[in-house]
Design a protein around this motif. Structure first.
Motif, PDB file in Angstrom:
ATOM      1  N   ILE A  35       2.027  17.085   1.051  1.00 58.44           N
ATOM      2  CA  ILE A  35       1.021  16.085   0.685  1.00 58.44           C
ATOM      3  C   ILE A  35       1.428  14.694   1.167  1.00 58.44           C
ATOM      4  O   ILE A  35       0.598  13.928   1.662  1.00 58.44           O
ATOM      5  CB  ILE A  35       0.792  16.089  -0.843  1.00 58.44           C
ATOM      6  CG1 ILE A  35       0.106  17.382  -1.262  1.00 58.44           C
ATOM      7  CG2 ILE A  35      -0.040  14.888  -1.277  1.00 58.44           C
ATOM      8  CD1 ILE A  35      -0.053  17.545  -2.746  1.00 58.44           C
ATOM      9  N   SER A  36       2.725  14.370   1.046  1.00 55.09           N
ATOM     10  CA  SER A  36       3.203  13.059   1.479  1.00 55.09           C
ATOM     11  C   SER A  36       2.958  12.845   2.968  1.00 55.09           C
ATOM     12  O   SER A  36       2.498  11.775   3.382  1.00 55.09           O
ATOM     13  CB  SER A  36       4.700  12.912   1.165  1.00 55.09           C
ATOM     14  OG  SER A  36       4.928  12.916  -0.225  1.00 55.09           O
ATOM     15  N   ILE A  84       0.384   9.866   3.981  1.00 58.60           N
ATOM     16  CA  ILE A  84       0.903   8.648   4.612  1.00 58.60           C
ATOM     17  C   ILE A  84       0.360   8.489   6.034  1.00 58.60           C
ATOM     18  O   ILE A  84       0.161   7.366   6.505  1.00 58.60           O
ATOM     19  CB  ILE A  84       2.441   8.609   4.601  1.00 58.60           C
ATOM     20  CG1 ILE A  84       3.043   9.744   5.427  1.00 58.60           C
ATOM     21  CG2 ILE A  84       2.968   8.630   3.192  1.00 58.60           C
ATOM     22  CD1 ILE A  84       4.561   9.690   5.521  1.00 58.60           C
ATOM     23  N   LEU A  85       0.105   9.597   6.725  1.00 54.18           N
ATOM     24  CA  LEU A  85      -0.475   9.497   8.065  1.00 54.18           C
ATOM     25  C   LEU A  85      -1.888   8.908   8.001  1.00 54.18           C
ATOM     26  O   LEU A  85      -2.208   7.951   8.712  1.00 54.18           O
ATOM     27  CB  LEU A  85      -0.504  10.868   8.733  1.00 54.18           C
ATOM     28  CG  LEU A  85       0.801  11.362   9.355  1.00 54.18           C
ATOM     29  CD1 LEU A  85       0.652  12.799   9.827  1.00 54.18           C
ATOM     30  CD2 LEU A  85       1.231  10.480  10.515  1.00 54.18           C
ATOM     31  N   SER A 103       7.034   3.623   5.284  1.00 55.48           N
ATOM     32  CA  SER A 103       6.678   4.670   4.332  1.00 55.48           C
ATOM     33  C   SER A 103       7.776   5.718   4.220  1.00 55.48           C
ATOM     34  O   SER A 103       8.096   6.194   3.125  1.00 55.48           O
ATOM     35  CB  SER A 103       5.370   5.327   4.759  1.00 55.48           C
ATOM     36  OG  SER A 103       4.979   6.305   3.822  1.00 55.48           O
ATOM     37  N   ALA A 104       8.391   6.092   5.363  1.00 60.02           N
ATOM     38  CA  ALA A 104       9.478   7.075   5.338  1.00 60.02           C
ATOM     39  C   ALA A 104      10.654   6.556   4.519  1.00 60.02           C
ATOM     40  O   ALA A 104      11.266   7.300   3.739  1.00 60.02           O
ATOM     41  CB  ALA A 104       9.928   7.385   6.760  1.00 60.02           C
ATOM     42  N   PHE A 105      10.968   5.278   4.660  1.00 57.67           N
ATOM     43  CA  PHE A 105      12.058   4.688   3.876  1.00 57.67           C
ATOM     44  C   PHE A 105      11.745   4.726   2.388  1.00 57.67           C
ATOM     45  O   PHE A 105      12.593   5.094   1.565  1.00 57.67           O
ATOM     46  CB  PHE A 105      12.292   3.240   4.332  1.00 57.67           C
ATOM     47  CG  PHE A 105      13.231   2.478   3.443  1.00 57.67           C
ATOM     48  CD1 PHE A 105      14.599   2.665   3.523  1.00 57.67           C
ATOM     49  CD2 PHE A 105      12.733   1.573   2.512  1.00 57.67           C
ATOM     50  CE1 PHE A 105      15.462   1.970   2.679  1.00 57.67           C
ATOM     51  CE2 PHE A 105      13.590   0.876   1.670  1.00 57.67           C
ATOM     52  CZ  PHE A 105      14.956   1.073   1.762  1.00 57.67           C
ATOM     53  N   LEU A 106      10.515   4.360   2.011  1.00 58.08           N
ATOM     54  CA  LEU A 106      10.134   4.351   0.593  1.00 58.08           C
ATOM     55  C   LEU A 106      10.168   5.756  -0.004  1.00 58.08           C
ATOM     56  O   LEU A 106      10.637   5.951  -1.133  1.00 58.08           O
ATOM     57  CB  LEU A 106       8.737   3.757   0.443  1.00 58.08           C
ATOM     58  CG  LEU A 106       8.595   2.259   0.744  1.00 58.08           C
ATOM     59  CD1 LEU A 106       7.136   1.834   0.690  1.00 58.08           C
ATOM     60  CD2 LEU A 106       9.417   1.423  -0.244  1.00 58.08           C
ATOM     61  N   HIS A 107       9.682   6.751   0.753  1.00 57.73           N
ATOM     62  CA  HIS A 107       9.695   8.128   0.242  1.00 57.73           C
ATOM     63  C   HIS A 107      11.112   8.674   0.143  1.00 57.73           C
ATOM     64  O   HIS A 107      11.442   9.408  -0.797  1.00 57.73           O
ATOM     65  CB  HIS A 107       8.845   9.026   1.141  1.00 57.73           C
ATOM     66  CG  HIS A 107       7.387   8.943   0.850  1.00 57.73           C
ATOM     67  ND1 HIS A 107       6.606   7.884   1.252  1.00 57.73           N
ATOM     68  CD2 HIS A 107       6.547   9.775   0.174  1.00 57.73           C
ATOM     69  CE1 HIS A 107       5.362   8.073   0.852  1.00 57.73           C
ATOM     70  NE2 HIS A 107       5.287   9.220   0.200  1.00 57.73           N
ATOM     71  N   GLY A 154       0.809  -1.212   0.000  1.00 53.32           N
ATOM     72  CA  GLY A 154       0.000   0.000   0.000  1.00 53.32           C
ATOM     73  C   GLY A 154       0.839   1.258   0.000  1.00 53.32           C
ATOM     74  O   GLY A 154       0.583   2.197  -0.764  1.00 53.32           O
ATOM     75  N   ASN A 155       1.872   1.291   0.849  1.00 52.57           N
ATOM     76  CA  ASN A 155       2.767   2.464   0.868  1.00 52.57           C
ATOM     77  C   ASN A 155       3.534   2.603  -0.434  1.00 52.57           C
ATOM     78  O   ASN A 155       3.798   3.721  -0.899  1.00 52.57           O
ATOM     79  CB  ASN A 155       3.741   2.347   2.046  1.00 52.57           C
ATOM     80  CG  ASN A 155       3.123   2.802   3.357  1.00 52.57           C
ATOM     81  OD1 ASN A 155       2.792   3.956   3.518  1.00 52.57           O
ATOM     82  ND2 ASN A 155       2.950   1.870   4.284  1.00 52.57           N
ATOM     83  N   GLY A 156       3.898   1.470  -1.034  1.00 55.77           N
ATOM     84  CA  GLY A 156       4.592   1.526  -2.324  1.00 55.77           C
ATOM     85  C   GLY A 156       3.714   2.105  -3.408  1.00 55.77           C
ATOM     86  O   GLY A 156       4.156   2.931  -4.223  1.00 55.77           O
ATOM     87  N   LEU A 157       2.434   1.682  -3.455  1.00 61.07           N
ATOM     88  CA  LEU A 157       1.502   2.207  -4.457  1.00 61.07           C
ATOM     89  C   LEU A 157       1.235   3.698  -4.236  1.00 61.07           C
ATOM     90  O   LEU A 157       1.127   4.467  -5.197  1.00 61.07           O
ATOM     91  CB  LEU A 157       0.189   1.419  -4.405  1.00 61.07           C
ATOM     92  CG  LEU A 157       0.263  -0.044  -4.882  1.00 61.07           C
ATOM     93  CD1 LEU A 157      -1.054  -0.748  -4.616  1.00 61.07           C
ATOM     94  CD2 LEU A 157       0.617  -0.107  -6.360  1.00 61.07           C
TER      95      LEU A 157
END
Length: 443
Positions: free
Chosen positions: A74-75, A79-80, A127-131, A50-53
């Motif tokens: 926005i991120s 993500i929150l 999510s922080a790692f992916l961003h 989900g975080n990847g999408l």
């Protein structure tokens, strides 16, 4: 998400399920093993996938390189909200549907609030790692693209500049031979003097045509020699006057610009003893002017306009200051910008690339610092909450580091994404550019 990302998630899910099965499961049987795999895959694909999408969607709609500040804000919001929803869904499926440890009402009344909070922080860490990874990939791609574009622009500008300079050699030779051809019939003695003078002038042309700029002093000296050559042919039909300030002699102009403009004066105007053509070369501040009285001659063939167009184009490649042309019923004037320093705008050297690399490196460092801060917050705060609740249920001191550090993380985010010093630098640069454009507009 790409296929390899799904494969990675599958391997992570399998590894996690094996770990929980062998370490935390009391009854090791096929049913519990399959149950552990299902739960692990659910968490991995819902939270990780989900975080990847979400990250892929935001990359398409709000790329880091085009809207960094907007994308950052926005991120954080998306993500929150998304991770809270996904965590509540996964934990509901796990504890209510699969394990049947609570009813729906008990679940949403707060029975699993601590577990939900802890899982949300883990999801935010993912999510922080992916961003962070997405930002650095985008930054590397943008930096490489900018360097390639600058190199292409430099090559194109160099090719255009060389093409313009190569016009000078045949253009000067053609006009000089026309003058010489006329003198041979009219005055053979003057034709010999003209040939000697032309050799000196042509030597200067060969020496200067490969230079981007020459000093005003050198160009004026050359123009005086060229005017003497024209005097040889036209005698009293043409008058020349030089009035150049000494303070401008060590500054720079485009080479052979005066020669081309003097040719234009002779070519487009009548010059006779009764109606002589007066040409004046003088300075007005930081502008070199060439002015002549208008005595337009009728021309059967339309002019190609090589001379003046050549000068305008060469100046446009070297500076943002313009060549100005003034025309009235009595006179025609061309104003050439006098440049203080030799510009270096048509070549991209290693220094430019080093500066771009350092800026990109600084930006990556800022982003890594922020995401490192966010990751530490997501790991340490749940740990402090666990310690507080496990050792002392009455006094919840964990709110102090949670709120204090949270405000620090928010401030860090605003600074990195354009609300701190970087915003101030952008605003200062914007004001300086406006003042610079206003200054050039007055000139």
């Amino acid at each position: 998400m790409k296929r390899k990302n799904f494969i990675t998630l599958a391997w992570v899910s399998l590894g996690t399920s094996m770990f929980f099965f062998f370490v935390f499961t009391d009854e090791k049987n096929i049913e519990n093993f399959l149950y552990t795999i299902i739960i692990s895959f659910m968490y991995s694909f819902v939270l990780g996938g989900g975080n990847g999408l979400i990250n892929d969607f935001l990359n398409k709609k709000f790329p880091w390189s085009e809207a960094t500040t907007k994308r950052g804000i926005i991120s954080i919001v998306v993500i929150l909200i998304a991770n809270i929803i996904m965590v509540y869904f996964c934990n509901y499926m796990n504890f209510v549907v699969f394990q049947k440890g609570a009813t729906t009402a008990e679940y949403f009344k707060g029975k699993y609030n601590f577990i939900n909070w802890f899982t949300i922080n883990i999801a935010l860490l993912i999510s922080a790692f992916l961003h962070a990874k997405g930002f650095m990939d985008e930054l590397k791609k943008t930096s490489r693209k900018e360097v390639v574009e600058q190199k292409l622009i430099a090559k194109s500008a160099n090719a255009q500049f060389e093409s313009l300079k190569n016009q000078l050699d045949p253009h000067f030779l053609f006009n000089s031979l026309n003058v010489l051809s006329s003198l041979i019939d009219e005055n053979p003695v003057q034709a010999q003097k003209f040939t000697a003078s032309m050799s000196k002038i042509y030597r200067y042309v060969l020496e200067q045509k490969d230079k981007e700029l020459v000093t005003v002093e050198d160009e004026i000296e050359f123009a005086k020699i060229y005017c003497d050559l024209l005097k040889t042919r036209f005698e009293d039909s043409v008058n020349f006057q030089f009035d150049v300030d000494k303070e401008n002699l060590r500054k720079f102009v485009v080479p052979l610009s005066l020669q081309l403009l003097l040719e234009n004066c002779i070519k487009h105007n009548l010059a006779t003893s009764s109606k002589p053509l007066s040409i004046r070369i003088f300075t007005e501040g930081d502008v070199l002017c060439i002015e002549n009285n208008l005595q337009i001659r009728e021309q059967i063939k339309e002019s190609a306009g090589i001379g003046l167009a050549n000068i305008v184009q060469r100046y446009s490649l070297l500076t943002d200051r313009n060549v100005y042309i003034e025309k009235s019923e009595d006179y025609f004037k061309v104003k050439l910008p006098i440049l203080i320093d030799k510009p270096n705008v048509i070549s991209v050297n290693s220094d430019d690339e080093d500066k771009a690399y350092l800026r990109a490196r600084k930006r990556v460092k800022e982003m890594k610092g922020f995401y490192g801060n966010l990751a530490s917050y997501c790991i340490i705060i749940p740990f402090l909450i666990f310690i507080n609740l496990y050792t002392q249920n009455k006094y919840h001191w964990f709110w102090w580091p949670l709120l204090g550090w949270g405000i620090g993380v928010a401030s860090h985010a605003f600074q990195v994404f354009g609300i701190g010093e970087s915003w101030q630098e952008k605003k200062i640069q914007e004001i300086m550019n406006k003042q610079k454009n206003r200054h050039h507009g007055k000139i």
